[in-house]
Write a protein that holds these residues in place. Structure first.
Motif, PDB file in Angstrom:
ATOM      1  N   ILE A  89       5.533  -1.796  -5.270  1.00 14.24           N
ATOM      2  CA  ILE A  89       4.437  -1.993  -6.223  1.00 14.24           C
ATOM      3  C   ILE A  89       3.102  -1.939  -5.476  1.00 14.24           C
ATOM      4  O   ILE A  89       2.162  -1.266  -5.912  1.00 14.24           O
ATOM      5  N   ALA A  90       3.020  -2.620  -4.332  1.00 14.29           N
ATOM      6  CA  ALA A  90       1.779  -2.629  -3.551  1.00 14.29           C
ATOM      7  C   ALA A  90       1.405  -1.218  -3.094  1.00 14.29           C
ATOM      8  O   ALA A  90       0.243  -0.803  -3.216  1.00 14.29           O
ATOM      9  N   LEU A 131       0.296  -9.978  -9.503  1.00 13.83           N
ATOM     10  CA  LEU A 131       0.080 -10.037 -10.945  1.00 13.83           C
ATOM     11  C   LEU A 131       1.021  -9.051 -11.651  1.00 13.83           C
ATOM     12  O   LEU A 131       1.598  -9.361 -12.691  1.00 13.83           O
ATOM     13  N   SER A 132       1.218  -7.888 -11.054  1.00 15.79           N
ATOM     14  CA  SER A 132       2.176  -6.915 -11.613  1.00 15.79           C
ATOM     15  C   SER A 132       3.599  -7.468 -11.577  1.00 15.79           C
ATOM     16  O   SER A 132       4.380  -7.219 -12.497  1.00 15.79           O
ATOM     17  N   ALA A 154       8.254  -8.555 -14.237  1.00 15.34           N
ATOM     18  CA  ALA A 154       9.460  -9.196 -13.689  1.00 15.34           C
ATOM     19  C   ALA A 154      10.714  -8.792 -14.456  1.00 15.34           C
ATOM     20  O   ALA A 154      11.795  -8.665 -13.873  1.00 15.34           O
ATOM     21  N   HIS A 155      10.581  -8.557 -15.749  1.00  7.75           N
ATOM     22  CA  HIS A 155      11.740  -8.170 -16.565  1.00  7.75           C
ATOM     23  C   HIS A 155      12.295  -6.801 -16.170  1.00  7.75           C
ATOM     24  O   HIS A 155      13.430  -6.474 -16.511  1.00  7.75           O
ATOM     25  N   LEU A 195      -5.807  -5.892  -3.786  1.00  4.00           N
ATOM     26  CA  LEU A 195      -4.549  -5.206  -4.110  1.00  4.00           C
ATOM     27  C   LEU A 195      -3.350  -6.143  -4.007  1.00  4.00           C
ATOM     28  O   LEU A 195      -2.399  -6.027  -4.785  1.00  4.00           O
ATOM     29  N   ALA A 196      -3.372  -7.069  -3.062  1.00  3.27           N
ATOM     30  CA  ALA A 196      -2.279  -8.035  -2.942  1.00  3.27           C
ATOM     31  C   ALA A 196      -2.204  -8.899  -4.199  1.00  3.27           C
ATOM     32  O   ALA A 196      -1.111  -9.140  -4.739  1.00  3.27           O
ATOM     33  N   GLN A 197      -3.361  -9.340  -4.675  1.00  2.00           N
ATOM     34  CA  GLN A 197      -3.371 -10.142  -5.901  1.00  2.00           C
ATOM     35  C   GLN A 197      -2.918  -9.316  -7.103  1.00  2.00           C
ATOM     36  O   GLN A 197      -2.149  -9.789  -7.937  1.00  2.00           O
ATOM     37  N   GLU A 198      -3.370  -8.078  -7.163  1.00  2.00           N
ATOM     38  CA  GLU A 198      -2.968  -7.195  -8.257  1.00  2.00           C
ATOM     39  C   GLU A 198      -1.457  -6.925  -8.208  1.00  2.00           C
ATOM     40  O   GLU A 198      -0.791  -6.847  -9.237  1.00  2.00           O
TER      41      GLU A 198
END
Length: 186
Positions: free
Chosen positions: A80-81, A57-58, A63-64, A51-54
């Motif tokens: 997000i996490a 990645l999100s 980012a925009h 989940l941390a990697q996901e």
């Protein structure tokens, strides 16, 4: 130690230029913190790592969408996490109910309980916005960045007692705001 504004700038560079160095900075700082938060929330280490990697990645993909006037980089990333963890739990719940549904099983959470949780999160965000910037920054560093009072003191260049007072008085204001808001909502 990197200042919160630097993390905001990293997200802006990722949004504008897909800056890999900025992403590496965010990843190295936030991935272990996100994993630790998820593990404290009850996720097994392997799930927390995934989940941390996901989450990061999100951050790269979205980012925009980041608006530093609405939230700090830390708050945005941890949200997000949290949302990804909730989504994962919901998917797991659906799988369990699809495999073994018994009508007399315990009822799922009621919609009003979910709404109450969302309303509480909204009250906390509103309460934080009522703090003076020094208190809000100290609380954010302590609770979102998991820094000790000594680390906060060194990062801000203020005495340790000042940091403790900012956090203590800020928490008192938050508690009073939330209690007053909850009293008015009842």
């Amino acid at each position: 130690m990197t200042a919160p504004e630097d993390f905001n700038a990293c997200i802006a560079r990722i949004a504008a230029d897909q800056d890999r160095d900025a992403f590496a900075t965010l990843f190295s700082h936030y991935a272990p913190r996100v994993k630790a938060l998820l593990m404290r929330s009850g996720s097994p280490p392997s799930t927390a790592e995934e989940l941390a990697q996901e989450t990061l990645l999100s951050v790269w993909r979205k980012a925009h969408l980041f608006d530093p006037s609405r939230a700090s980089a830390a708050a945005w990333i941890f949200t997000i996490a949290r949302n990804l963890r909730i989504d994962g739990l919901r998917r797991a719940d659906r799988a369990v109910y699809a495999e073994d549904f018994a009508p007399d099983d315990e009822d799922p959470p009621q919609p009003d309980a979910i709404v109450n949780g969302l309303q509480e999160a909204k009250r906390v965000r509103a309460a934080i916005r009522t703090l003076n910037p020094d208190q809000a920054q100290a609380i954010e560093m302590a609770f979102f960045h998991e820094q000790t009072h000594t680390q906060i003191s060194q990062a801000l260049g203020v005495p340790l007692g000042t940091v403790k007072a900012r956090i203590r008085f800020g928490m008192m204001k938050l508690r009073a705001f939330i209690e007053r808001d909850a009293g008015g909502a009842a």
